[in-house]
Design an enzyme around this catalytic site. Structure first.
Site, PDB file in Angstrom:
ATOM      1  N   GLU A 112      -8.639 -39.708  -1.923  1.00 39.82           N
ATOM      2  CA  GLU A 112      -9.024 -40.455  -3.132  1.00 39.82           C
ATOM      3  C   GLU A 112      -7.954 -41.202  -3.560  1.00 39.82           C
ATOM      4  O   GLU A 112      -8.038 -42.543  -4.031  1.00 39.82           O
ATOM      5  CB  GLU A 112      -9.564 -39.684  -4.329  1.00 39.82           C
ATOM      6  CG  GLU A 112     -11.049 -39.198  -4.238  1.00 39.82           C
ATOM      7  CD  GLU A 112     -12.106 -40.164  -3.988  1.00 39.82           C
ATOM      8  OE1 GLU A 112     -11.948 -41.323  -4.751  1.00 39.82           O
ATOM      9  OE2 GLU A 112     -12.954 -39.794  -3.255  1.00 39.82           O
ATOM     10  N   SER A 484     -52.704   6.703 -22.221  1.00 39.47           N
ATOM     11  CA  SER A 484     -52.261   7.999 -22.387  1.00 39.47           C
ATOM     12  C   SER A 484     -50.754   8.113 -22.658  1.00 39.47           C
ATOM     13  O   SER A 484     -50.142   9.022 -23.065  1.00 39.47           O
ATOM     14  CB  SER A 484     -52.488   8.741 -21.301  1.00 39.47           C
ATOM     15  OG  SER A 484     -53.958   9.019 -21.050  1.00 39.47           O
TER      16      SER A 484
END
Length: 794
Positions: A112, A484
């Site tokens: 860059e 239950s």
């Protein structure tokens, strides 16, 4: 020819005059031209100067750069630091420049801006070089420095105009005057967009490679450094070939700039990159992360998604993985027993074999893999063998037992929309031995939650089969009948009314008119359809006898029991005051059940479940920390002796009752719990605990329907619970039996409240004694209580 003939005639005076006039005219034109150029140059310079002055005056303030505060997502972690989720428009992790590895900085500078530390914001040599390259190669080559890119990304649009370029240059020069090179590079490397919603190289490293930036290699750094130019074009996931070419070029640039050696270049070029895929996510905790997001949003609002909050949960990653895998296995095992519903879709396969691969890849984008459940397109189909192609392009062959779950779809008589034929899109799953089985995406749902009973800390939470399919969190949002698994709370209430583990209750048929049930006449049954007659309470709970639970509730009173269950955190209004409450006909959530069973596990204290352990800002500053919560008297829900006796009864369930598989499989006695199956088997539960961990499993359909005549909590949910506990308790020693609390005595190897010992508590219920059922005893007087204690001492 004579000499005179060769002489040139002399110029006439008039010709000389003409030449002089011409030269004077040209001179005057040149003078005027030069003057005009000078004047135009001066005017242009003045105009440029004025334009620059005006442009410079209009430059934005650099506060957003000099006081850089990037939008950082909300990140959610497990207690051991595993990333569980991320929320925000931008994925970013801010990393100070001093902590960014040199190899990453070198890779970026090489491609860059190799002269970053030499120019003042604008690389004039680079501009000239780019111009020459553009003229020579007849293509556009940029010359933007890193500083110019920062200026553009923060303040300017992406349009390519002379005005924008002018502002870009001026901004770059201004930035360089106000910020150091290190500050500029820090902003750039944390702000730049790199695809996949990643902003900054730290986030990109996690997203593309699944590793922290500090561990990046030269080859990986080069790949990431190639992304800023065009994140989409050079995305290694969607464009691997183009990305690889750019990566190789950047490695060469790193060598040219002296950042790496020739040997390092050779090794980097040879390295095969391992990219992270969605399947590589280490911990599936989507429901947990979403729950945390909602909690944080309530506290911080929309700012939570941009201020970089780090949220650490009480979740343990190993527990979460175990819970996720156990629940999915349980649901998939159930699904294999269901009727095959047919392929998900059909496609037309091209006649050209070379075109099949691209057609399959295109079709399966709409049917993505669901973790271990792979989507595939069938190429060949027969009763004994099916060949299908996965998204990866790999072909798999399924035969033998692997076809059993879909056998109906391979029948010649099956309806066309149910038939497995070439072009059908199906699901396959690979077994531990590498064999493949055909299956289908489950319609059934499930929930799993575990928590520490001593602290309330949630250790694992799975809210459903697939967060992508349904974000409905069944752990916290599903109100279902507990069946239950609710009976222990009725038994707990009964202990306070004089019932004991040896109280005999008749397991005999019952019939009630509409007034007793709130709706219609009711003739309850036991699950197995049989009646065992008189049973001690301990055995009745172990065998989950419905008639016994109903008679117990009838004896202690519905209103009393309804008030008692609120001590465990249940909602009073969600449990109607009828005898059906004895069989769990009310509504609970799995999280409520975990909280309630933890009361038994910790000796009688009710703790609010907690999920968030601490919150920090992006730089690690502590914003919140869960305070230590020792078990205190004000959180007590029931007496310690009640919890002690209930644990004794629930231990019997896992030893010899409906959950006997638990102790037998785990090979340890310190396991307690209760199965639960609702009427018509619409809900299957198992709720249980080890002294250090409570866990609850629920399985059922979102739109309640029968799971199957033979499907129960013990057969569906208990195996999930055992699978989870077998992993998390693997190296945990068997817990020592807790010392009995005050107020209990042991007589004949059975535990009693001291005032309700043999002959003092409820002896029998539902058994005629001269035509009368036994009544509840009156609490003993202090003198009687002392006499009982003296009796037990001797």
């Amino acid at each position: 020819m004579s000499d005179t003939a060769n002489e040139t005639p002399s110029a006439t005076p008039s010709a000389n005059a003409t030449n002089r006039g011409l030269r004077q005219s040209v001179g005057r034109v040149l003078k005027w031209g030069v003057g005009l150029v000078v004047v135009c140059g001066l005017v242009l310079s003045i105009c440029v100067g004025i334009a620059l002055a005006l442009a410079y005056r209009n430059l934005p303030e650099l506060d957003s750069l000099t006081d850089y505060r990037p939008k950082l997502p909300l990140r959610v972690f497990s207690t051991d630091g595993q990333l569980l989720g991320e929320f925000g428009d931008e994925r970013r992790q801010f990393v100070p420049i001093a902590e960014i590895p040199k190899v990453m900085k070198d890779a970026v500078l090489a491609i860059e801006d190799s002269r970053f530390y030499e120019h003042g914001g604008v690389d004039y040599k680079g501009v000239l070089r780019a111009a020459l390259e553009n003229l020579r190669d007849m293509h556009s080559q940029g010359a933007s420095t890193i500083t110019m890119q920062v200026a553009r990304n923060f303040y300017l649009s992406t349009e390519k105009t002379l005005t924008r370029k002018l502002y870009e240059v001026l901004l770059a020069l201004n930035i360089e005057r106000q910020m150091s090179k290190e500050q500029i590079l820090e902003v750039y490397m944390n702000q730049i967009f790199l695809g996949q919603r990643a902003h900054g190289f730290a986030a990109a490293s996690e997203i593309y490679f699944g590793k922290p930036l500090k561990d990046i290699t030269i080859a990986e750094a080069a790949m990431l450094a190639g992304l800023p130019k065009a994140p989409s074009a050079y995305n290694p996931i969607s464009n691997p070939k183009r990305s690889a070419l750019r990566q190789q070029y950047i490695i060469d640039r790193m060598l040219e700039n002296g950042f790496i050696t020739a040997d390092e270049r050779k090794a980097a070029k040879a390295q095969v990159l391992k990219l992270r895929t969605p399947a590589d996510v280490p911990v599936h905790a989507e429901y947990v992360a979403e729950a945390a997001r909602q909690l944080i949003f309530t506290q911080y609002g929309a700012d939570a998604y941009s201020r970089g909050l780090q949220v650490y949960l009480t979740i343990r990653s190993a527990d979460q993985v175990a819970a996720y895998q156990a629940l999915r296995k349980g649901l998939l095992d159930y699904e294999r027993r269901q009727v095959y519903r047919g392929p998900e879709a059909y496609i037309d396969l091209p006649a050209d074999p070379k075109a099949i691969d691209s057609r399959v890849a295109e079709a399966l984008t709409e049917h993505p893999d669901n973790d271990e459940l792979k989507a595939a397109v069938v190429l060949e189909a027969g009763p004994k063998k099916v060949v299908a192609v996965l998204q990866s392009g790999d072909a798999v062959t399924v035969s033998g037992d692997g076809l059993r779950p879909v056998s109906s779809g391979l029948s010649a008589k099956v309806a066309p929309k149910m038939q497995i034929r070439p072009g059908a899109i199906v699901r396959v799953v690979r077994g531990a031995k590498g064999d493949w089985t055909m299956t289908q995406l489950p319609e059934v749902e499930g929930a799993f939650v575990s928590m520490e009973p001593q602290t309330g800390a949630i250790r694992a939470l799975v809210g459903g089969f697939d967060f992508g399919k349904s974000k409905f969190n069944h752990v916290t949002q599903a109100w279902r009948q507990p069946g239950s698994s609710f009976k222990p709370f009725i038994y707990s209430a009964a202990l306070e009314k004089g019932f004991t583990p040896t109280t005999v209750v008749n397991d005999a048929p019952l019939f009630f008119d509409a007034g007793s049930t709130g709706s219609q006449p009711w003739e309850p049954k036991n699950y197995d359809g049989t009646f065992d007659g008189p049973l001690p309470l301990r055995r009745a709970l172990a065998k989950s006898k419905n008639m016994v639970s109903i008679r117990v509730l009838q004896s202690i009173g519905v209103d009393y029991a309804r008030d008692w269950i609120t001590r465990f955190g249940f909602d009073h209004e969600r449990h109607d005051p009828y005898l059906t409450m004895a069989l769990g006909a009310g509504s609970v959530t799995p999280l409520q059940m975990a909280t309630a069973y933890s009361v038994f596990a910790n000796g009688g204290y009710r703790l609010t479940p907690t999920l968030i352990a601490r919150v920090t800002d992006s730089r690690g500053k502590l914003l919140y920390e869960l305070p230590a919560r020792p078990l205190e008297q004000q959180t007590r829900a029931i007496d310690a002796r009640n919890a002690f006796l209930m644990s004794s009864l629930l231990q019997e369930v896992t030893r010899s009752g409906t959950a006997a598989r638990a102790q037998a499989t785990l090979k340890r006695p310190d396991i307690y719990g209760k199965t639960g199956t609702t009427n018509d088997s619409m809900d299957a539960w198992f709720a249980g605990y080890h002294p250090s961990l409570t866990a609850v499993v629920w399985i059922g359909y979102d739109n309640p329907k029968k799971l199957g005549d033979k499907e129960t909590g013990g057969g569906l949910s208990l195996p999930v619970w055992i699978d989870y506990m077998s992993r998390v308790l693997k190296n945990v020693p068997v817990a020592e039996l807790a010392p009995p609390p005050e107020g209990v005595v042991n007589v004949g190897n059975e535990w009693y409240f001291e005032e309700f010992g043999p002959g003092r508590g409820v002896g029998a219920v539902g058994i005629s004694d001269h035509g009368q059922e036994a009544s509840l005893p009156q609490p003993p007087t202090e003198d009687e209580k002392k006499g009982i204690l003296d009796l037990f001492k001797h």
